[in-house]
Design an enzyme around this catalytic site. Structure first.
Site, mmCIF file in Angstrom:
data_model
loop_
_atom_site.group_PDB
_atom_site.id
_atom_site.type_symbol
_atom_site.label_atom_id
_atom_site.label_comp_id
_atom_site.label_asym_id
_atom_site.label_seq_id
_atom_site.Cartn_x
_atom_site.Cartn_y
_atom_site.Cartn_z
ATOM 1 N N GLY A 11 0.815 -1.246 0.018
ATOM 2 C CA GLY A 11 -0.009 0.037 -0.093
ATOM 3 C C GLY A 11 0.950 1.469 -0.103
ATOM 4 O O GLY A 11 0.556 2.242 0.825
ATOM 5 N N GLY A 48 15.480 6.464 -9.189
ATOM 6 C CA GLY A 48 16.128 5.733 -9.938
ATOM 7 C C GLY A 48 15.792 4.137 -9.485
ATOM 8 O O GLY A 48 14.862 3.686 -9.281
ATOM 9 N N VAL A 58 -2.800 -8.161 -1.648
ATOM 10 C CA VAL A 58 -2.392 -8.951 -0.584
ATOM 11 C C VAL A 58 -3.548 -9.922 0.134
ATOM 12 O O VAL A 58 -3.315 -10.816 1.271
ATOM 13 C CB VAL A 58 -2.137 -7.926 0.915
ATOM 14 C CG1 VAL A 58 -0.912 -7.125 0.621
ATOM 15 C CG2 VAL A 58 -3.521 -7.245 1.284
ATOM 16 N N SER A 136 -3.933 0.750 13.976
ATOM 17 C CA SER A 136 -4.736 1.703 14.254
ATOM 18 C C SER A 136 -4.742 2.058 15.810
ATOM 19 O O SER A 136 -5.043 1.118 16.327
ATOM 20 C CB SER A 136 -5.811 1.883 13.508
ATOM 21 O OG SER A 136 -6.866 2.863 13.843
ATOM 22 N N TYR A 149 -12.802 -3.477 11.277
ATOM 23 C CA TYR A 149 -11.363 -2.987 11.072
ATOM 24 C C TYR A 149 -10.757 -3.088 12.405
ATOM 25 O O TYR A 149 -9.611 -3.308 12.409
ATOM 26 C CB TYR A 149 -11.712 -1.335 10.677
ATOM 27 C CG TYR A 149 -10.427 -0.645 10.500
ATOM 28 C CD1 TYR A 149 -9.590 -0.813 9.177
ATOM 29 C CD2 TYR A 149 -10.082 0.398 11.634
ATOM 30 C CE1 TYR A 149 -8.510 -0.137 8.860
ATOM 31 C CE2 TYR A 149 -8.954 0.989 11.317
ATOM 32 C CZ TYR A 149 -8.269 0.877 10.013
ATOM 33 O OH TYR A 149 -7.039 1.510 9.759
ATOM 34 N N LYS A 153 -7.230 -4.876 13.261
ATOM 35 C CA LYS A 153 -5.823 -4.056 13.495
ATOM 36 C C LYS A 153 -5.792 -4.640 14.954
ATOM 37 O O LYS A 153 -4.478 -4.732 15.377
ATOM 38 C CB LYS A 153 -6.350 -2.590 13.552
ATOM 39 C CG LYS A 153 -6.486 -1.815 12.179
ATOM 40 C CD LYS A 153 -5.190 -2.297 11.278
ATOM 41 C CE LYS A 153 -5.367 -1.350 10.107
ATOM 42 N NZ LYS A 153 -4.084 -1.741 9.300
#
Lengths: 243, 80
Positions: A11, A48, A58, A136, A149, A153
């Site tokens: 991500g 570069g 994922v 989080s 969520y 986490k």
């Protein structure tokens, strides 16, 4: 030595991932970032050959294998893994579908398992590794509409600490960063009311910029953080104090 | 591959991963008690053996394998 280490960031195209890519490139690391739909900012191409981006989902083991194989072919074995890719599908639990639960757990938690499984053997052999999971503040505090969520986490915490205990003897660290509210595309989806509520309860009275988080991640992957493992580091302007 | 040659290859893996002297890698040696190997050492040894012999060892097959002889027999069964 550390300046040339190989970093893999999921991500990495936006928000915390992009800011972390930039700070590590600035410090001389070789950085590979993954993307699903959006490519990284063009200004990273100025680094570069030390920068590359690969497509990676994922939630798909084959996609992870392919992405990591491409990176290792160019940069060598991955020494630093930053698990940052995450999704939200917010809604109150009474309205949350099984699909919304599964997809968030799949990407945020099972994705971390898949990625770690893939890179860990070479880290063990090399007797060196740094793994950082981006969690989080919600993992500890909970959040209305974010049961899936928060669970994903919070799961990262137990995963990281178990991993930390398993591989500490091999000079591999596993840590968790727990940002509070950060100005990213993900928080842009939150309502203004919710953002105002969050800001008013942050002692520093502002949301974080991605660069506030990337600095902490850069420290945890550095040589200076060699003796720090199993830590859950809040980077939240004081929001989660006491939780 | 004959047994003696296979055991030499096995011994090389054990010496490399466990950091022990070759004379300690004998059939009756217990990984934990004689070779000071913890569970992660044994996992590392299995990874090395898988690469060296081009074999795949399932987690369930490792149950009860606590000696060099037990591990070598497991490997031998897969390369026969």
């Amino acid at each position: 030595m550390q300046e040339s280490r190989c970093v893999f960031i999921t991500g990495g195209a936006t928000g915390i991932g992009a800011a972390t890519s930039e700070v590590l490139l600035e410090r001389g690391y070789k950085v590979a970032v993954t993307y699903r739909s959006r490519h990284s900012s063009e200004n990273l191409t100025k680094y570069g050959d030390r920068f590359m981006e690969v497509s990676c989902d994922v939630s798909d083991s084959d996609s992870i294998d392919s992405a990591i194989d491409q990176v290792e072919a160019k940069f060598g074995k991955i020494e630093i893994l930053i698990v940052n890719a995450g999704i939200t599908e917010d809604t109150l639990l009474l309205r949350m579908s099984h699909d919304a639960w599964d997809s968030v757990i799949e990407t945020n938690l099972t994705g971390a398992f898949r990625l770690t499984k893939k890179v860990l053997p070479s880290m063990v052999r090399a007797r060196f590794g740094r793994i950082v999971f981006v969690s989080s503040v919600i993992a500890g505090m909970g959040g209305p509409g974010q049961a899936n969520y928060a669970a994903s986490k919070a799961g990262l915490s137990g995963f990281a600490r178990s991993l930390a205990r398993e591989v500490a003897s091999r000079n591999i660290t596993a840590n968790v960063i727990a940002p509070g509210a950060v100005a990213t595309a993900m928080t842009a989806n939150l309502s203004q009311k919710r953002m105002d509520e969050m800001t008013s309860s942050i002692p520093m009275q502002r949301v974080a910029e991605p660069s506030d988080i990337s600095g902490a991640i850069a420290f945890l992957v550095s040589e200076e953080a060699a003796y720090i493992t199993g830590v859950i580091l809040p980077v939240d302007g004081g929001l989660s104090m006491g939780f | 591959m004959d047994d003696a040659k296979a055991f030499e290859q096995f011994k090389e893996c054990a010496v490399k991963v466990l950091g022990v002297s070759p004379d300690k890698v004998v059939m009756e040696a217990n990984f934990a008690e004689d070779l000071d190997a913890d569970s992660l050492d044994i996992v590392e040894l299995v990874m090395e053996l898988e690469d060296s012999f081009s074999i795949k060892v399932e987690e369930s097959e490792l149950e009860g394998v606590d000696t060099v002889g037990g591990a070598f027999n497991l490997v031998k069964g897969k390369i026969a």
